[in-house]
Design a protein around this motif. Sequence first.
Motif, PDB file in Angstrom:
ATOM      1  N   SER A  95       0.845  -1.192   0.000  1.00 42.33           N
ATOM      2  CA  SER A  95       0.000   0.000   0.000  1.00 42.33           C
ATOM      3  C   SER A  95       0.878   1.239   0.000  1.00 42.33           C
ATOM      4  N   ASP A  96       0.526   2.239  -0.824  1.00 45.69           N
ATOM      5  CA  ASP A  96       1.296   3.493  -0.847  1.00 45.69           C
ATOM      6  C   ASP A  96       1.274   4.161   0.519  1.00 45.69           C
ATOM      7  N   LYS A  97       0.067   4.140   1.144  1.00 45.41           N
ATOM      8  CA  LYS A  97      -0.091   4.894   2.393  1.00 45.41           C
ATOM      9  C   LYS A  97       0.481   4.170   3.599  1.00 45.41           C
ATOM     10  N   LEU A  98       0.344   2.839   3.627  1.00 49.09           N
ATOM     11  CA  LEU A  98       0.631   2.117   4.864  1.00 49.09           C
ATOM     12  C   LEU A  98       1.825   1.178   4.778  1.00 49.09           C
ATOM     13  N   GLY A  99       2.483   1.096   3.601  1.00 53.79           N
ATOM     14  CA  GLY A  99       3.513   0.087   3.441  1.00 53.79           C
ATOM     15  C   GLY A  99       2.862  -1.236   3.085  1.00 53.79           C
ATOM     16  N   LEU A 100       2.306  -1.897   4.105  1.00 57.89           N
ATOM     17  CA  LEU A 100       1.518  -3.105   3.865  1.00 57.89           C
ATOM     18  C   LEU A 100       0.152  -2.902   4.503  1.00 57.89           C
ATOM     19  N   LYS A 101      -0.864  -3.500   3.880  1.00 58.38           N
ATOM     20  CA  LYS A 101      -2.212  -3.377   4.437  1.00 58.38           C
ATOM     21  C   LYS A 101      -2.960  -4.683   4.230  1.00 58.38           C
ATOM     22  N   ASP A 102      -4.071  -4.818   4.931  1.00 56.71           N
ATOM     23  CA  ASP A 102      -5.012  -5.897   4.676  1.00 56.71           C
ATOM     24  C   ASP A 102      -6.271  -5.288   4.043  1.00 56.71           C
ATOM     25  N   VAL A 103      -6.993  -6.089   3.304  1.00 51.39           N
ATOM     26  CA  VAL A 103      -8.251  -5.656   2.670  1.00 51.39           C
ATOM     27  C   VAL A 103      -9.283  -6.758   2.880  1.00 51.39           C
ATOM     28  N   VAL A 104     -10.498  -6.369   3.220  1.00 53.78           N
ATOM     29  CA  VAL A 104     -11.580  -7.349   3.389  1.00 53.78           C
ATOM     30  C   VAL A 104     -12.763  -6.909   2.537  1.00 53.78           C
ATOM     31  N   LYS A 105     -13.238  -7.796   1.658  1.00 51.50           N
ATOM     32  CA  LYS A 105     -14.356  -7.473   0.774  1.00 51.50           C
ATOM     33  C   LYS A 105     -15.499  -8.434   1.050  1.00 51.50           C
ATOM     34  N   VAL A 106     -16.630  -7.875   1.386  1.00 52.64           N
ATOM     35  CA  VAL A 106     -17.789  -8.698   1.725  1.00 52.64           C
ATOM     36  C   VAL A 106     -18.923  -8.376   0.762  1.00 52.64           C
ATOM     37  N   GLU A 107     -19.396  -9.379   0.049  1.00 54.01           N
ATOM     38  CA  GLU A 107     -20.510  -9.189  -0.898  1.00 54.01           C
ATOM     39  C   GLU A 107     -21.840  -9.095  -0.154  1.00 54.01           C
ATOM     40  N   GLY A 108     -22.677  -8.206  -0.629  1.00 55.42           N
ATOM     41  CA  GLY A 108     -24.064  -8.170  -0.164  1.00 55.42           C
ATOM     42  C   GLY A 108     -24.242  -7.822   1.291  1.00 55.42           C
ATOM     43  N   ARG A 109     -23.363  -6.986   1.822  1.00 54.04           N
ATOM     44  CA  ARG A 109     -23.452  -6.725   3.265  1.00 54.04           C
ATOM     45  C   ARG A 109     -22.954  -5.312   3.529  1.00 54.04           C
ATOM     46  N   GLU A 110     -23.658  -4.566   4.384  1.00 49.97           N
ATOM     47  CA  GLU A 110     -23.139  -3.291   4.872  1.00 49.97           C
ATOM     48  C   GLU A 110     -22.851  -3.439   6.360  1.00 49.97           C
ATOM     49  N   LEU A 111     -22.098  -2.493   6.912  1.00 50.91           N
ATOM     50  CA  LEU A 111     -21.686  -2.631   8.309  1.00 50.91           C
ATOM     51  C   LEU A 111     -22.566  -1.785   9.216  1.00 50.91           C
ATOM     52  N   SER A 112     -22.778  -2.261  10.427  1.00 50.72           N
ATOM     53  CA  SER A 112     -23.509  -1.465  11.407  1.00 50.72           C
ATOM     54  C   SER A 112     -22.543  -0.465  12.042  1.00 50.72           C
ATOM     55  N   GLN A 113     -23.101   0.563  12.673  1.00 52.74           N
ATOM     56  CA  GLN A 113     -22.254   1.561  13.342  1.00 52.74           C
ATOM     57  C   GLN A 113     -21.420   0.909  14.443  1.00 52.74           C
ATOM     58  N   SER A 114     -21.969  -0.050  15.203  1.00 54.01           N
ATOM     59  CA  SER A 114     -21.152  -0.664  16.265  1.00 54.01           C
ATOM     60  C   SER A 114     -19.999  -1.444  15.672  1.00 54.01           C
ATOM     61  N   GLU A 115     -20.215  -2.088  14.523  1.00 53.58           N
ATOM     62  CA  GLU A 115     -19.106  -2.800  13.883  1.00 53.58           C
ATOM     63  C   GLU A 115     -18.011  -1.823  13.466  1.00 53.58           C
ATOM     64  N   VAL A 116     -18.417  -0.685  12.894  1.00 54.77           N
ATOM     65  CA  VAL A 116     -17.434   0.326  12.472  1.00 54.77           C
ATOM     66  C   VAL A 116     -16.688   0.877  13.691  1.00 54.77           C
ATOM     67  N   ASP A 117     -17.408   1.087  14.792  1.00 49.26           N
ATOM     68  CA  ASP A 117     -16.780   1.623  16.004  1.00 49.26           C
ATOM     69  C   ASP A 117     -15.685   0.688  16.517  1.00 49.26           C
ATOM     70  N   VAL A 118     -15.957  -0.609  16.556  1.00 45.18           N
ATOM     71  CA  VAL A 118     -14.951  -1.551  17.048  1.00 45.18           C
ATOM     72  C   VAL A 118     -13.800  -1.673  16.045  1.00 45.18           C
ATOM     73  N   LEU A 119     -14.149  -1.622  14.756  1.00 44.00           N
ATOM     74  CA  LEU A 119     -13.110  -1.614  13.718  1.00 44.00           C
ATOM     75  C   LEU A 119     -12.095  -0.499  13.944  1.00 44.00           C
ATOM     76  N   SER A 120     -12.585   0.667  14.352  1.00 42.67           N
ATOM     77  CA  SER A 120     -11.707   1.826  14.520  1.00 42.67           C
ATOM     78  C   SER A 120     -10.635   1.566  15.570  1.00 42.67           C
ATOM     79  N   LEU A 121     -10.901   0.610  16.478  1.00 43.80           N
ATOM     80  CA  LEU A 121      -9.917   0.301  17.523  1.00 43.80           C
ATOM     81  C   LEU A 121      -8.747  -0.504  16.962  1.00 43.80           C
ATOM     82  N   ILE A 122      -9.032  -1.432  16.050  1.00 41.53           N
ATOM     83  CA  ILE A 122      -7.960  -2.312  15.568  1.00 41.53           C
ATOM     84  C   ILE A 122      -7.424  -1.884  14.206  1.00 41.53           C
ATOM     85  N   ALA A 123      -8.165  -1.031  13.500  1.00 38.69           N
ATOM     86  CA  ALA A 123      -7.742  -0.574  12.170  1.00 38.69           C
ATOM     87  C   ALA A 123      -8.093   0.897  12.001  1.00 38.69           C
TER      88      ALA A 123
END
Length: 159
Positions: free
Chosen positions: A52-80
């Motif tokens: 990744s240009d910005k991070l050196g190395l990164k992970d990417v997760v792609k999920v078909e047919g699904r959006e995230l809830s606000q609580s999922e995004v909130d916890v994501l912000s802690l680890i990513a």
Amino acid sequence: MSDTDKELRVSKIRDGTVIDHVTAGQALNVLAILGIDGSGGESVSVGMNVPSDKLGLKDVVKVEGRELSQSEVDVLSLIAPEATINIIREFDVIEKNRVERTDSVTGILVCPNHNCITNADEPVRTEFAVLDDGVRCSYCGTMVREGDVAEHIDTRGSG
Ligand code: CTP
Ligand code: ZN
């Protein structure tokens, strides 16, 4: 072959969510936060340690047919904390948001204190206050240090 073709490691998706710029090494924890273990039948692609240009190395997760809830995004912000959430419709990115650090996270994390009310058979969602060095249970005050957050993701898929 164009440069783009050479760089594309995980195929594009039609409809769903791409969680991009995930801190390298955190992809499996992202799946845990989303409650995805393969048994739900979702189509999921994971890239780990992708350049990744910005991070050196990164992970990417792609999920078909699904959006995230606000609580999922909130916890994501802690680890990513650098992650971007891209909503895909008919192959186009129709929305792109950076995750934001929040004051508190509800659900998804479990309290390590077995005597905590959130671990009794009560209809109480977990809630943690987000501090500089970790998160603190709003019910019993137990701290989960930043580096230990991933170990306290609820894998029973309650969200
Ligand atoms: N993506 C995808 N399927 C699509 C469209 C986009 O999987 N149909 C992925 C891309 O591979 C990329 C992310 O979604 O990982 C964001 O896409 P895009 O905004 O087009 O890429 P960039 O401009 O590189 O994003 P950024 O500026 O956030 O780095
Ligand atoms: Zn607690």
